[in-house]
Design a protein around this motif. Structure first.
Motif, PDB file in Angstrom:
ATOM      1  N   VAL A 161      -6.125  17.598 -88.656  1.00 29.06           N
ATOM      2  CA  VAL A 161      -5.502  18.766 -89.286  1.00 29.06           C
ATOM      3  C   VAL A 161      -5.394  18.566 -90.797  1.00 29.06           C
ATOM      4  CG1 VAL A 161      -3.420  20.196 -89.393  1.00 29.06           C
ATOM      5  CG2 VAL A 161      -4.219  19.295 -87.195  1.00 29.06           C
ATOM      6  N   ARG A 162      -5.801  19.584 -91.550  1.00 25.81           N
ATOM      7  CA  ARG A 162      -5.726  19.559 -93.006  1.00 25.81           C
ATOM      8  C   ARG A 162      -4.990  20.791 -93.518  1.00 25.81           C
ATOM      9  NH1 ARG A 162     -11.951  18.665 -92.381  1.00 25.81           N
ATOM     10  NH2 ARG A 162     -11.215  18.982 -90.253  1.00 25.81           N
ATOM     11  N   ASP A 163      -4.512  20.715 -94.762  1.00 23.54           N
ATOM     12  CA  ASP A 163      -3.871  21.889 -95.351  1.00 23.54           C
ATOM     13  C   ASP A 163      -4.937  22.834 -95.885  1.00 23.54           C
ATOM     14  OD1 ASP A 163      -4.738  20.916 -97.819  1.00 23.54           O
ATOM     15  OD2 ASP A 163      -2.762  20.198 -98.439  1.00 23.54           O
ATOM     16  N   GLN A 164      -4.501  23.908 -96.530  1.00 27.96           N
ATOM     17  CA  GLN A 164      -5.449  24.932 -96.983  1.00 27.96           C
ATOM     18  C   GLN A 164      -6.397  24.436 -98.058  1.00 27.96           C
ATOM     19  OE1 GLN A 164      -2.200  24.862 -97.460  1.00 27.96           O
ATOM     20  NE2 GLN A 164      -1.515  25.919 -99.329  1.00 27.96           N
ATOM     21  N   HIS A 165      -6.065  23.307 -98.675  1.00 31.72           N
ATOM     22  CA  HIS A 165      -6.924  22.746 -99.719  1.00 31.72           C
ATOM     23  C   HIS A 165      -7.786  21.591 -99.211  1.00 31.72           C
ATOM     24  CE1 HIS A 165      -4.773  25.216-102.569  1.00 31.72           C
ATOM     25  NE2 HIS A 165      -3.621  24.676-102.197  1.00 31.72           N
ATOM     26  N   GLY A 193      -2.997  18.794 -78.839  1.00 25.72           N
ATOM     27  CA  GLY A 193      -3.898  17.760 -78.346  1.00 25.72           C
ATOM     28  C   GLY A 193      -3.363  16.352 -78.471  1.00 25.72           C
ATOM     29  N   TRP A 194      -2.136  16.209 -78.998  1.00 27.39           N
ATOM     30  CA  TRP A 194      -1.546  14.871 -79.174  1.00 27.39           C
ATOM     31  C   TRP A 194      -1.134  14.318 -77.800  1.00 27.39           C
ATOM     32  CZ3 TRP A 194      -1.327  11.667 -83.235  1.00 27.39           C
ATOM     33  CH2 TRP A 194      -0.463  10.560 -83.166  1.00 27.39           C
ATOM     34  N   THR A 195      -1.617  13.129 -77.448  1.00 24.78           N
ATOM     35  CA  THR A 195      -1.367  12.581 -76.114  1.00 24.78           C
ATOM     36  C   THR A 195      -0.344  11.457 -76.046  1.00 24.78           C
ATOM     37  OG1 THR A 195      -3.323  11.151 -76.378  1.00 24.78           O
ATOM     38  CG2 THR A 195      -3.640  13.257 -75.238  1.00 24.78           C
ATOM     39  N   PRO A 196      -0.159  10.602 -77.075  1.00 25.28           N
ATOM     40  CA  PRO A 196       0.817   9.506 -76.955  1.00 25.28           C
ATOM     41  C   PRO A 196       2.248  10.034 -76.785  1.00 25.28           C
ATOM     42  CG  PRO A 196      -0.687   9.094 -78.779  1.00 25.28           C
ATOM     43  CD  PRO A 196      -0.911  10.513 -78.351  1.00 25.28           C
ATOM     44  N   ASP A 197       3.068   9.264 -76.087  1.00 29.26           N
ATOM     45  CA  ASP A 197       4.469   9.637 -75.884  1.00 29.26           C
ATOM     46  C   ASP A 197       5.305   9.162 -77.067  1.00 29.26           C
ATOM     47  OD1 ASP A 197       6.760  10.592 -74.758  1.00 29.26           O
ATOM     48  OD2 ASP A 197       7.100   8.831 -73.478  1.00 29.26           O
ATOM     49  N   ARG A 198       4.953   9.630 -78.238  1.00 26.72           N
ATOM     50  CA  ARG A 198       5.650   9.305 -79.493  1.00 26.72           C
ATOM     51  C   ARG A 198       5.183  10.280 -80.546  1.00 26.72           C
ATOM     52  NH1 ARG A 198       1.947   7.315 -82.946  1.00 26.72           N
ATOM     53  NH2 ARG A 198       0.116   6.237 -82.102  1.00 26.72           N
ATOM     54  N   GLU A 250      -0.133   8.414 -90.046  1.00 27.31           N
ATOM     55  CA  GLU A 250      -1.130   8.714 -89.018  1.00 27.31           C
ATOM     56  C   GLU A 250      -1.405  10.210 -89.009  1.00 27.31           C
ATOM     57  OE1 GLU A 250      -1.843   7.207 -84.418  1.00 27.31           O
ATOM     58  OE2 GLU A 250       0.182   7.701 -85.095  1.00 27.31           O
ATOM     59  N   CYS A 251      -2.670  10.588 -88.836  1.00 24.50           N
ATOM     60  CA  CYS A 251      -3.002  12.007 -88.828  1.00 24.50           C
ATOM     61  C   CYS A 251      -2.861  12.569 -87.420  1.00 24.50           C
ATOM     62  CB  CYS A 251      -4.399  12.228 -89.406  1.00 24.50           C
ATOM     63  SG  CYS A 251      -5.741  11.824 -88.288  1.00 24.50           S
ATOM     64  N   SER A 252      -3.404  13.749 -87.175  1.00 24.34           N
ATOM     65  CA  SER A 252      -3.235  14.433 -85.898  1.00 24.34           C
ATOM     66  C   SER A 252      -4.064  13.829 -84.776  1.00 24.34           C
ATOM     67  CB  SER A 252      -3.581  15.916 -86.049  1.00 24.34           C
ATOM     68  OG  SER A 252      -4.867  16.062 -86.630  1.00 24.34           O
ATOM     69  N   VAL A 253      -4.900  12.850 -85.096  1.00 25.58           N
ATOM     70  CA  VAL A 253      -5.661  12.114 -84.088  1.00 25.58           C
ATOM     71  C   VAL A 253      -5.089  10.704 -84.003  1.00 25.58           C
ATOM     72  CG1 VAL A 253      -7.911  11.177 -83.436  1.00 25.58           C
ATOM     73  CG2 VAL A 253      -7.754  13.437 -84.497  1.00 25.58           C
ATOM     74  N   PRO A 254      -4.576  10.285 -82.839  1.00 22.12           N
ATOM     75  CA  PRO A 254      -4.004   8.936 -82.723  1.00 22.12           C
ATOM     76  C   PRO A 254      -5.003   7.863 -83.150  1.00 22.12           C
ATOM     77  CG  PRO A 254      -3.532  10.227 -80.752  1.00 22.12           C
ATOM     78  CD  PRO A 254      -4.497  11.034 -81.562  1.00 22.12           C
ATOM     79  N   GLY A 255      -4.545   6.949 -84.005  1.00 23.95           N
ATOM     80  CA  GLY A 255      -5.405   5.857 -84.436  1.00 23.95           C
ATOM     81  C   GLY A 255      -6.179   6.113 -85.707  1.00 23.95           C
TER      82      GLY A 255
END
Length: 302
Positions: free
Chosen positions: A228-232, A250-255, A261-266
């Motif tokens: 996920v990115r902002d409008q820029h 789509g976030w799967t970890p229980d945290r 960290e971005c919207s993709v774990p890792g």
């Protein structure tokens, strides 16, 4: 195992600075090239493999693996990825500017430089909200803040509330139809020459700082839509991803996502490419070291 992939040369924007004066441990400053050289030597001593010149053109996700696609067609798999690609600033092409970048001339916000302009005159180039916000911040420290605007007013590029705030501050002066013609100084910025693009008249001013807000591109179009990115195009991380208590889609970890960290774990982010970053070399280095701690936590949970 740690692999550093670099498209051009390690150092990025900092590596191109003629002199960096606000980096901890170097009271008389050092050149960006020197700092980058020292960083490469240090990273190599700790066992980092450096692949340069090489360009990452895409990332695909395969369960816990991130698959990096390089421009030559090869691929690299990793468990954790840190993105520290920085941004490309539009450069101010005037005499003396490049020589003094990092030594009184700065691109983007530089809140840490406020003590260096205390009681002195400073200049801001730009007419957008970021330039206006910087002016509101620095007016608390500087004797006078001059905003240089190429057009006839701020109304086309700045929010009205911000214009009203600027107009109410006695030590902020907006110079319309104005541009930088030259900057001068030996080891540090000493003055600027301003030209009125309507009358072509030039005037010289003493200047303790010149802060340039004429656009920055993060170049994150190679990332998958899951990031996920902002409008820029700047990458959102940590708390910026949690809206109304809800984690990103789509976030799967229980945290919740870790701080960097971005919207993709890792996948972690450090430096100028991150949304709402400070955009200073010391801050980018600090974010990198913080991200490493979260990377260890992430890897420990796999």
């Amino acid at each position: 195992h740690t692999l550093l992939i670099e498209r051009e040369a390690p150092g990025g924007q900092a590596g191109m600075s003629s002199r960096i004066e606000n980096y901890l441990g170097f009271p008389v400053g050092l050149s960006g090239n020197d700092l980058a050289r020292r960083a490469v030597a240090q990273a190599t001593r700790f066992g980092v493999e450096i692949l340069t010149p090489a360009e990452v053109v895409g990332v695909t996700l395969d369960e816990h693996y991130k698959v990096l696609k390089l421009s030559d067609g090869s691929e690299v798999n990793c468990h954790a990825l840190m993105i520290a690609t920085g941004v490309s600033y539009r450069r101010l092409d005037v005499m003396g500017c490049d020589m003094l970048t990092g030594a009184g001339v700065y691109y983007g916000a530089a809140m840490t430089e406020a003590p260096n302009v205390a009681g002195l005159d400073m200049f801001i180039v730009g007419a957008g909200n970021s330039a206006g916000q910087a002016a509101m911040y620095f007016q608390k420290y500087a004797k006078n803040v001059y905003m240089l605007v190429r057009g006839e007013s701020l109304t086309k590029s700045m929010s009205s509330y911000l214009i009203e705030q600027i107009e109410a501050i006695h030590n902020i002066t907006v110079l319309t139809n104005s541009e930088i013609a030259a900057v001068k100084g030996h080891e540090h910025l000493e003055g600027v020459t301003i030209v009125n693009n309507a009358t072509h008249l030039q005037q010289e001013y003493d200047a303790a700082g010149l802060f340039i807000f004429i656009g920055a591109l993060p170049h994150t179009e190679w990332l998958p839509p899951e990031v996920v990115r902002d409008q820029h195009g700047f990458i959102l991380t940590g708390p910026d991803l949690v809206k109304d208590g809800k984690r990103p889609k789509g976030w799967t970890p229980d945290r919740d996502p870790f701080l960097l960290e971005c919207s993709v774990p890792g996948i972690f982010v450090a430096g100028d490419v991150r949304h709402r970053s400070v955009k200073r070399v010391a801050s980018a280095v600090g974010e990198g070291s913080i991200a490493v701690q979260f990377i260890h936590q992430y890897l420990g949970g796999l």
